[in-house]
Design a protein around this motif. Sequence first.
Motif, mmCIF file in Angstrom:
data_model
loop_
_atom_site.group_PDB
_atom_site.id
_atom_site.type_symbol
_atom_site.label_atom_id
_atom_site.label_comp_id
_atom_site.label_asym_id
_atom_site.label_seq_id
_atom_site.Cartn_x
_atom_site.Cartn_y
_atom_site.Cartn_z
ATOM 1 N N ASP A 591 0.825 -1.203 0.000
ATOM 2 C CA ASP A 591 0.000 0.000 0.000
ATOM 3 C C ASP A 591 0.864 1.259 0.000
ATOM 4 O OD1 ASP A 591 -2.746 1.273 0.393
ATOM 5 O OD2 ASP A 591 -1.600 2.111 2.061
ATOM 6 N N CYS A 592 1.879 1.293 0.861
ATOM 7 C CA CYS A 592 2.756 2.466 0.914
ATOM 8 C C CYS A 592 3.512 2.625 -0.398
ATOM 9 C CB CYS A 592 3.732 2.351 2.080
ATOM 10 S SG CYS A 592 2.935 2.535 3.701
ATOM 11 N N HIS A 593 3.931 1.518 -0.983
ATOM 12 C CA HIS A 593 4.653 1.570 -2.249
ATOM 13 C C HIS A 593 3.777 2.191 -3.334
ATOM 14 C CE1 HIS A 593 6.899 0.016 -5.783
ATOM 15 N NE2 HIS A 593 7.951 0.060 -4.972
ATOM 16 N N SER A 594 2.537 1.734 -3.417
ATOM 17 C CA SER A 594 1.613 2.265 -4.430
ATOM 18 C C SER A 594 1.309 3.737 -4.183
ATOM 19 C CB SER A 594 0.303 1.462 -4.414
ATOM 20 O OG SER A 594 0.541 0.103 -4.696
ATOM 21 N N ALA A 595 1.101 4.085 -2.898
ATOM 22 C CA ALA A 595 0.756 5.467 -2.564
ATOM 23 C C ALA A 595 1.902 6.420 -2.885
ATOM 24 C CB ALA A 595 0.374 5.565 -1.095
ATOM 25 N N ILE A 596 3.129 6.046 -2.519
ATOM 26 C CA ILE A 596 4.264 6.955 -2.706
ATOM 27 C C ILE A 596 4.599 7.106 -4.187
ATOM 28 C CG2 ILE A 596 6.698 7.330 -2.163
ATOM 29 C CD1 ILE A 596 6.222 5.945 0.503
ATOM 30 N N LYS A 597 4.359 6.066 -4.989
ATOM 31 C CA LYS A 597 4.539 6.229 -6.427
ATOM 32 C C LYS A 597 3.647 7.350 -6.952
ATOM 33 C CE LYS A 597 3.834 2.104 -8.199
ATOM 34 N NZ LYS A 597 3.749 1.072 -9.252
ATOM 35 N N LEU A 598 2.398 7.366 -6.537
ATOM 36 C CA LEU A 598 1.463 8.386 -7.007
ATOM 37 C C LEU A 598 1.790 9.760 -6.434
ATOM 38 C CD1 LEU A 598 -1.849 6.309 -6.829
ATOM 39 C CD2 LEU A 598 -0.535 6.935 -8.865
ATOM 40 N N VAL A 599 2.283 9.805 -5.196
ATOM 41 C CA VAL A 599 2.682 11.076 -4.598
ATOM 42 C C VAL A 599 3.792 11.716 -5.434
ATOM 43 C CG1 VAL A 599 3.767 12.164 -2.595
ATOM 44 C CG2 VAL A 599 2.000 10.447 -2.256
ATOM 45 N N SER A 600 4.757 10.893 -5.856
ATOM 46 C CA SER A 600 5.868 11.428 -6.660
ATOM 47 C C SER A 600 5.364 12.027 -7.971
ATOM 48 C CB SER A 600 6.900 10.336 -6.932
ATOM 49 O OG SER A 600 6.397 9.368 -7.852
ATOM 50 N N LYS A 601 4.282 11.468 -8.498
ATOM 51 C CA LYS A 601 3.731 11.961 -9.772
ATOM 52 C C LYS A 601 2.903 13.225 -9.571
ATOM 53 C CE LYS A 601 1.006 10.383 -13.746
ATOM 54 N NZ LYS A 601 2.100 10.524 -14.731
ATOM 55 N N VAL A 602 2.034 13.202 -8.557
ATOM 56 C CA VAL A 602 1.124 14.334 -8.338
ATOM 57 C C VAL A 602 1.896 15.577 -7.892
ATOM 58 C CG1 VAL A 602 -0.769 15.204 -6.901
ATOM 59 C CG2 VAL A 602 -0.866 12.881 -7.841
ATOM 60 N N PHE A 603 2.856 15.404 -6.997
ATOM 61 C CA PHE A 603 3.545 16.557 -6.394
ATOM 62 C C PHE A 603 4.913 16.835 -7.018
ATOM 63 C CE2 PHE A 603 0.463 15.094 -3.338
ATOM 64 C CZ PHE A 603 -0.107 16.272 -2.877
ATOM 65 N N LYS A 604 5.243 16.113 -8.106
ATOM 66 C CA LYS A 604 6.487 16.352 -8.839
ATOM 67 C C LYS A 604 7.707 16.316 -7.907
ATOM 68 C CE LYS A 604 3.922 17.220 -12.426
ATOM 69 N NZ LYS A 604 3.754 16.184 -13.479
#
Length: 629
Positions: A591-604
Amino acid sequence: MKQFKEIHAQLVVKSLSHPSPSLRPIISFSALDPSGEINYALLLLLFRTSLASSVFLFNTVIRGLARVIHGRPGFGWSSLLVLNRMAELNLAPNNFTFTFLFQGFSNCCAFDLGRQFHGMLIKKSLVMDVFVRNSVIQFYSVCGEMNSARRVFDQSDEIDIVSWNSIINGYVRNGDMSEALNLFDKMPKRNDVSWNSVLGGLVKFSFLDDAYRLFMEIPRRTLVSWVVMISGYAQNGRPKEALALFRSMLSMDQEANSAILVSVLSACAQLGALEHGNWVYSYIQKKHVIIDSILSAALIDMYAKCGTIDLAMQVFNSSKVKCVSTYTTAIYGLAMNGRSKEALQLFDHLRAGGISPDSISYIAVLSACSHEGWVDRGFHYFNSMLDAGIRPELDHYACMVDLLGRAGLLEEAEQLIISMPIKPDSAIWGALLGACRVHANAEMGRRVGNLLIQSDKNHDGRYILLSNIYAESMKGEDAEEVRRTMRKRKIKRVPGCSLIEVDGVVHEFLAGDKSHEKTEDIYRVWDEVVKEIKKLGYIAETRKVAFNIEEEEKETLIGYHSEKLAVAFGLICTEPGSLIRIVKNIRICNDCHSAIKLVSKVFKRKISVRDRKRYHHFEDGQCSCMDYW
C-alpha cells in the motif's frame, strides 16, 4: 633481511670471529625486527658451536618466537629446543625467560605445556617475580582458566597495576563482567588500560548504558575510550547516540582518528543522515585524514545507504587503493540502489583486475541478481564460487533461496534448501516464507511458517509473515490464531519506524505516531495527499487486515504507516521540487509503495525510501525497483 644476510655471510666467508657484541645485533634483528626471520635466529642459536654463553640471546629468540607465533602451532617445540640448548651450555633461565615463555604459551594457547611449566616453577621454587606472575595470569586468562588465574593473583605476595589489569581483562575476555567490575571497584589505582578494558567489555556485551556511565566517570578520556564508546553505539544499532557522542568529542577539541570516523560514517549510514555524512567527509578532507581502504569503504557505504549512489561511486573511482572490501561495498551499494547491471559489471572488473573476490563479494553479487530476478546469472555466479575455491555458506544459500523465491520458483527454492550440504538456518527458511507471501502460496507458507515458529519461537517477523499470508488468502481465523499465539508467548512486534533528515536533524516516526510537534499539520497534509492520489486511482490495500472490522477502519489502520507520515513531514518541511529521503527499518508494504509512487507523480517530487532490503527511488509515478521487491 636480504642485505642483512649478505653482511653476515661476509663474517662467515672471511672466517671472522663471532663475539657476543656481533651476535647480539644479528640475533636481535632476525628475531625481533618486523622484516626479520625468526628461523634464521633460531638456527644460528641452536647450531653454532662457538656461540657465546649469553642468556640475553636465548631470551631474545624466545621473545621473537612468542611474537610471531600468534595462532600457529610450533612455539612449544621451538621453545623446548631453545631451553634444551641453554641446558647444554649450563645457562640458567631467568625471570625474562619465563615471562617470554608464558607470553608465547598465551599467543598459541598451549595450555597443557604452559600448565606444566607453571607446575615446574612452583615445584622447583624457581624465579616467580611480579613479571612472571603477570604473564602466568595472562596465560590462564587467555586459555579461559579463570579459576587458575585467580589463584595465582590471590596468592601473589606482590601485585602491581599490571596484575590487576591482567586479571580484570581475563574476566572481561571470558564474559564475566560482574567479577570484572567487582575487581575494578577494588583497584587501589587505575590507569588508562584499566578503564578501557572494563569499558570495552561492557560495550562488547552490549551493556551500553552501564558503559556510558563508566565513560562519564573516566578522569581523563583517551582517544581509545572515545573509539570504544562511539563504535559501540554504532555497532549496536544506536546511531543517534554515536553521533551525539562524536559531537561531544569534537566540542572538547579532541580530534577524531580513522577508527572513529568509520564508526561515525556507519551511524550516518544507518540513519540515512546524508547531511551529517557530508560533514564528516568535509572533516576528513579538512584534517587531511588518510583515506585508506577501510575509510574509503565506509564512505562508499554511507553514500550508498543514503541513496546517493553517484556520490558513492565518485568516492570509489577516486580511491587510490582499491581492495576487495572497497569493490564489495560498491557492488552492494549499486545493487541496493537498483543498478544491478553496473554491480555485475564491477564484479567482473574486480576479477579481471587480478583481485580475488571473497565470500562477502559473492553475497553482494548474488543480492544484485536477486533484486532483478536474474536466476540464470545468479546460478552462474553461485557455481563459480567453487571454481574460486570458496565454499558456499549459509548466507550464500539464503541469497539463492531469496532469488528463486522472488522469481516465483518456490518449489525449486524448497528443493535447494532440502539438498543443501549444511543444515539450513531460520534465515533461509524465512526467505522462503517471505516468498510464499509475495506469491500468495498459503499452503507452503503454512508449512514453512509453522516450522519456523516452532524452531525460532521468539522472532516476531515469522508470526507477522504467516499472519499476513493467511490474511491475504482470506483466512482471517487462521491469521488471528497466529496473533493469539504471539500474545500468549508474549512476543512483541518490532514496530515499523521511518527516519527523515531535515536541516541536519533526524526525525523519527512510528505508525500512527502523534508525538511529533507538527502532528496536526502532518495528518492534515497526508489526508489532503490521499484525496489527490485517489483521483489517479489509488485504492488502499486492505487485504492483509483480517480483523472483523469495517473497510473504513481497515483503511485507517494502514493509512498512517510511518513512511506516509515521513513523506507528509517532508512535503511540509522541504523546498518544492527537492528530494525527500526516508529510511525504514522493515520492508515497505504494498500500500505504501503504491501510494508513494502516485505522490511522486502528483507533487512532482523525487522520493527515496530505503527499506530493510533495498532502496526505492520514486519519480513521476515509477519506482526504481520496477515493482519487483
